[in-house]
Write an enzyme that holds these catalytic residues in place. Structure first.
Site: not given
Ligand code: UDP
Length: 330
Positions: A117, A141, A145, A207
């Site tokens: 990623s 995360y 990876k 947002i």
């Protein structure tokens, strides 16, 4: 010989399985169906419903089939969630990789194509980011990876496993015939969440942060079509088969879009306004991620087909509007 696709019932995995079958490959899938769907794969494809952390189950697959190469998509993928639940990510992603590599090396399987990623870069020092830029993830995360990539590299050096690691930027879109696409129980990804508003599944899109150091104050990402990612896997397979050395590649379009620009583009695609609200920054989000994919274009001979973000969103919209409840409708 066959290809084992771990996570082949998931979003990017299922598109890749389809591409591999179209290329005439024999495919076996291992998936625990925690986020994947049986309906995302052709019923003729053999599916082992098993967890990546179950070594005995993996070894059984390797005993029952002659596996040439493993494609590894099976991982948790939500950057925001990972900040709050880091151990969930280290367990499934890192420990899962450990078990997979043990099973592979114990069974003599020596090639792996890995879903990495852009999150491994964290906040890059320069844009576009290339493969030799510093890797300093801003969330667990991305860290998981990066650790997984390093594990493969050390195992490769010690035990001769050859690998291709593909660092995806933001996967988006769905198959052009709208038969497969993204279906998460609680979606968190920008395009999917945005399209839930016109689908009537959500009142508005929030947002996350409008005070970033970007032209409109919102984060910038490089959205790459899922079919282009699937194509890259076929290129990586050919590369390894041709004797290519272990390597890692960015996969993106090279164009960045802000959160606001994506919502504007989605409004054009669906032909109406999408209600939005402005919220706080989401923890762990890098400001800007745009890929340089020159290396993949040159070495893997990969050419992305979708270079227009509205076209990418249009394929997602077609999938979601035809299957508002995802695979439940199939
Ligand atoms: N984002 C947002 N609202 C949402 C979901 C995402 O503003 O409901 C933003 C998020 O903060 C990030 C960008 O959209 O800046 C892309 O996030 P996504 O989760 O799609 O992918 P990521 O880049 O985290 O892998």
């Amino acid at each position: 010989m066959a290809i084992l696709v771990c996570g082949g019932a998931g979003y990017i995995g299922s598109h890749t399985v389809r591409q591999l079958i179209a290329a005439g490959e024999e495919v076996i899938i291992a998936d625990n169906l925690s986020t994947g769907h049986r309906a995302a794969i052709n019923s003729a494809v053999k599916l082992y419903e098993c967890d990546i952390r179950d070594k005995a189950a993996l070894k059984k697959i390797f005993a029952e089939h002659e596996i040439e190469v493993v494609f590894h998509f099976a991982a948790h993928i939500e950057a925001g969630e990972s900040v709050h639940l880091p151990l969930k990510y280290f367990n499934n992603n890192v420990y899962g990789m450990q078990v997979l590599l043990e099973a592979m090396t114990e069974c003599g399987v020596d090639k792996i194509i890995f879903s990495s990623s852009a999150a491994v870069y964290g906040d890059p020092e320069r844009i576009p980011v290339d493969e030799l830029d510093k890797t300093e993830p801003t969330n667990p995360y991305g860290e998981s990876k990066l650790i997984m990539e390093k594990m493969i590299r050390w195992v490769s050096a010690a035990q001769g496993v050859r690998y291709v690691s593909l660092r995806y930027f933001n996967a988006a879109g769905a198959s052009e015939d709208a038969s497969i696409g993204q279906d998460y129980h609680n979606p968190t990804h920008l395009i999917t969440v945005t399209l839930q508003v016109p689908l009537g599944k959500r009142d508005h899109i929030t947002i996350f942060g409008t005070d970033y150091p970007t032209p409109d104050g919102t984060c910038i990402r490089d959205y790459i079509h899922v079919v282009d990612l699937a194509d890259a896997h076929v290129c990586a397979l050919n590369y390894l088969r041709g004797g290519g050395e272990s390597n890692f590649f960015n996969l993106g379009t090279g164009h960045g879009f802000s959160v606001k620009e994506i919502i504007d583009a989605a409004e054009k695609v669906v032909g109406r306004e999408i209600k939005k609200e402005f919220g706080a920054r989401r923890l762990g989000d890098p400001v800007q991620l745009i890929a340089s994919s020159e290396k993949a274009r040159k070495v893997l001979k990969w050419t992305p087909r979708f270079d227009d973000v509205e076209r990418i969103i249009a394929t997602a919209w077609q999938w979601h509007s035809l299957h508002p409840n995802g695979y439940e409708d199939k």
